[in-house]
Design a protein around this motif. Structure first.
Motif, PDB file in Angstrom:
ATOM      1  N   ALA A  15      11.205  -1.818   7.175  1.00  0.00           N
ATOM      2  CA  ALA A  15      10.561  -3.234   7.336  1.00  0.00           C
ATOM      3  C   ALA A  15       8.827  -3.112   6.960  1.00  0.00           C
ATOM      4  CB  ALA A  15      10.698  -3.753   8.698  1.00  0.00           C
ATOM      5  N   VAL A  16       8.237  -2.120   7.473  1.00  0.00           N
ATOM      6  CA  VAL A  16       6.837  -1.822   7.309  1.00  0.00           C
ATOM      7  C   VAL A  16       6.560  -1.526   5.915  1.00  0.00           C
ATOM      8  CG1 VAL A  16       4.861  -0.129   7.858  1.00  0.00           C
ATOM      9  CG2 VAL A  16       6.465  -1.145   9.887  1.00  0.00           C
ATOM     10  N   ALA A  17       7.484  -0.746   5.142  1.00  0.00           N
ATOM     11  CA  ALA A  17       6.981  -0.355   3.747  1.00  0.00           C
ATOM     12  C   ALA A  17       7.253  -1.672   2.985  1.00  0.00           C
ATOM     13  CB  ALA A  17       8.001   0.719   3.227  1.00  0.00           C
ATOM     14  N   ALA A  18       8.336  -2.531   3.135  1.00  0.00           N
ATOM     15  CA  ALA A  18       8.455  -3.939   2.439  1.00  0.00           C
ATOM     16  C   ALA A  18       7.413  -4.686   2.743  1.00  0.00           C
ATOM     17  CB  ALA A  18      10.016  -4.454   2.861  1.00  0.00           C
ATOM     18  N   VAL A  19       6.837  -4.736   3.943  1.00  0.00           N
ATOM     19  CA  VAL A  19       5.651  -5.773   4.148  1.00  0.00           C
ATOM     20  C   VAL A  19       4.544  -5.112   3.295  1.00  0.00           C
ATOM     21  CG1 VAL A  19       3.923  -6.481   6.054  1.00  0.00           C
ATOM     22  CG2 VAL A  19       6.375  -6.754   6.460  1.00  0.00           C
ATOM     23  N   ILE A  20       4.296  -3.868   3.351  1.00  0.00           N
ATOM     24  CA  ILE A  20       3.218  -3.256   2.710  1.00  0.00           C
ATOM     25  C   ILE A  20       3.261  -3.549   1.339  1.00  0.00           C
ATOM     26  CG2 ILE A  20       1.799  -1.198   1.992  1.00  0.00           C
ATOM     27  CD1 ILE A  20       2.506  -0.171   5.023  1.00  0.00           C
ATOM     28  N   ALA A  21       4.356  -3.294   0.613  1.00  0.00           N
ATOM     29  CA  ALA A  21       4.785  -3.490  -0.831  1.00  0.00           C
ATOM     30  C   ALA A  21       4.701  -5.037  -1.172  1.00  0.00           C
ATOM     31  CB  ALA A  21       6.101  -2.919  -0.967  1.00  0.00           C
ATOM     32  N   ALA A  22       4.971  -5.819  -0.395  1.00  0.00           N
ATOM     33  CA  ALA A  22       4.883  -7.266  -0.566  1.00  0.00           C
ATOM     34  C   ALA A  22       3.505  -7.566  -0.808  1.00  0.00           C
ATOM     35  CB  ALA A  22       5.653  -8.076   0.263  1.00  0.00           C
ATOM     36  N   SER A  24       0.685  -5.887  -1.037  1.00  0.00           N
ATOM     37  CA  SER A  24      -0.128  -5.216  -2.000  1.00  0.00           C
ATOM     38  C   SER A  24       0.282  -5.883  -3.246  1.00  0.00           C
ATOM     39  CB  SER A  24      -0.037  -3.824  -2.186  1.00  0.00           C
ATOM     40  OG  SER A  24       1.322  -3.377  -2.094  1.00  0.00           O
ATOM     41  N   PHE A  25       1.435  -6.238  -3.486  1.00  0.00           N
ATOM     42  CA  PHE A  25       1.921  -6.904  -4.827  1.00  0.00           C
ATOM     43  C   PHE A  25       1.149  -8.368  -4.886  1.00  0.00           C
ATOM     44  CE2 PHE A  25       4.402  -9.732  -7.452  1.00  0.00           C
ATOM     45  CZ  PHE A  25       4.488  -9.206  -8.627  1.00  0.00           C
ATOM     46  N   SER A  26       1.112  -9.065  -3.741  1.00  0.00           N
ATOM     47  CA  SER A  26       0.380 -10.405  -3.798  1.00  0.00           C
ATOM     48  C   SER A  26      -1.106 -10.217  -4.013  1.00  0.00           C
ATOM     49  CB  SER A  26       0.571 -10.993  -2.491  1.00  0.00           C
ATOM     50  OG  SER A  26      -0.445 -10.469  -1.381  1.00  0.00           O
ATOM     51  N   PRO A  68      -4.512  -1.318  -4.535  1.00  0.00           N
ATOM     52  CA  PRO A  68      -3.404  -2.176  -4.184  1.00  0.00           C
ATOM     53  C   PRO A  68      -2.141  -1.784  -4.901  1.00  0.00           C
ATOM     54  CG  PRO A  68      -5.277  -3.445  -4.463  1.00  0.00           C
ATOM     55  CD  PRO A  68      -5.560  -2.280  -4.829  1.00  0.00           C
ATOM     56  N   PHE A  69      -2.458  -1.035  -6.185  1.00  0.00           N
ATOM     57  CA  PHE A  69      -1.103  -0.621  -7.165  1.00  0.00           C
ATOM     58  C   PHE A  69      -0.825   0.608  -6.400  1.00  0.00           C
ATOM     59  CE2 PHE A  69       0.182   2.193 -10.293  1.00  0.00           C
ATOM     60  CZ  PHE A  69       1.474   1.184 -10.951  1.00  0.00           C
ATOM     61  N   TRP A  70      -1.619   1.653  -5.929  1.00  0.00           N
ATOM     62  CA  TRP A  70      -1.012   2.586  -5.315  1.00  0.00           C
ATOM     63  C   TRP A  70      -0.270   2.430  -3.973  1.00  0.00           C
ATOM     64  CZ3 TRP A  70      -0.589   6.357  -8.513  1.00  0.00           C
ATOM     65  CH2 TRP A  70      -1.303   6.456  -9.791  1.00  0.00           C
ATOM     66  N   LEU A  71      -0.960   1.429  -3.182  1.00  0.00           N
ATOM     67  CA  LEU A  71      -0.211   1.263  -2.107  1.00  0.00           C
ATOM     68  C   LEU A  71       0.997   0.602  -2.493  1.00  0.00           C
ATOM     69  CD1 LEU A  71      -3.084  -0.636   0.076  1.00  0.00           C
ATOM     70  CD2 LEU A  71      -1.867   1.345   0.698  1.00  0.00           C
ATOM     71  N   HIS A  72       1.265  -0.438  -3.392  1.00  0.00           N
ATOM     72  CA  HIS A  72       2.552  -0.920  -3.624  1.00  0.00           C
ATOM     73  C   HIS A  72       3.539   0.067  -4.098  1.00  0.00           C
ATOM     74  CE1 HIS A  72       5.038  -4.012  -5.309  1.00  0.00           C
ATOM     75  NE2 HIS A  72       5.133  -3.320  -6.546  1.00  0.00           N
ATOM     76  N   SER A  73       2.970   1.005  -5.121  1.00  0.00           N
ATOM     77  CA  SER A  73       3.831   2.314  -5.662  1.00  0.00           C
ATOM     78  C   SER A  73       4.282   3.013  -4.585  1.00  0.00           C
ATOM     79  CB  SER A  73       3.046   2.808  -6.668  1.00  0.00           C
ATOM     80  OG  SER A  73       2.632   2.131  -7.566  1.00  0.00           O
ATOM     81  N   VAL A  74       3.393   3.269  -3.634  1.00  0.00           N
ATOM     82  CA  VAL A  74       3.928   4.412  -2.707  1.00  0.00           C
ATOM     83  C   VAL A  74       4.846   3.427  -1.681  1.00  0.00           C
ATOM     84  CG1 VAL A  74       3.082   5.859  -0.714  1.00  0.00           C
ATOM     85  CG2 VAL A  74       2.186   5.793  -3.109  1.00  0.00           C
ATOM     86  N   SER A  75       4.583   2.518  -1.198  1.00  0.00           N
ATOM     87  CA  SER A  75       5.405   1.733  -0.141  1.00  0.00           C
ATOM     88  C   SER A  75       6.781   1.451  -0.752  1.00  0.00           C
ATOM     89  CB  SER A  75       4.650   0.563   0.455  1.00  0.00           C
ATOM     90  OG  SER A  75       4.182  -0.327  -0.711  1.00  0.00           O
TER      91      SER A  75
END
Length: 97
Positions: A15-22, A24-26, A68-75
């Motif tokens: 859940a935490v990874a999904a929130v960070i991915a979403a 950072s994608f936004s 934000p791209f790196w956060l999105h990729s890693v998460s």
């Protein structure tokens, strides 16, 4: 099958990874929309083009790919890897051993 503590922990990690991915994608999408580099009204946007455009633009401006791209990729990677490993260990391994 009753839920165990590990099930809740894995669910929380995912859940935490999904929130960070979403999130950072936004940030990436907002960056592209604000600069007119992506069409907000596209019916079927090509996300790979968005990634490439974002990387090229931020590299051109700062010499580096934006955080934000790196956060999105890693998460996103953590989310996928956690789900796959958990599924294999929790549901498939017990059937074989």
């Amino acid at each position: 099958m009753a839920l165990q503590a590990s099930d809740y922990i894995i669910g929380g990690v995912m859940a935490v990874a999904a929130v960070i991915a979403a999130g950072s994608f936004s940030v990436i999408a907002s960056y592209l929309f604000d600069r007119g580099l992506a069409d907000r009204n596209a019916k079927a946007p090509n996300i790979m083009v968005w990634y490439k455009t974002y990387m090229a633009q931020t590299r051109r401006q700062t010499g580096r790919i934006g955080t934000p791209f790196w956060l999105h990729s890693v998460s996103t990677g953590i989310f996928i890897l956690t789900g796959v490993v958990y599924t294999i260990v929790r549901f498939m391994m017990p059937r074989f051993f």
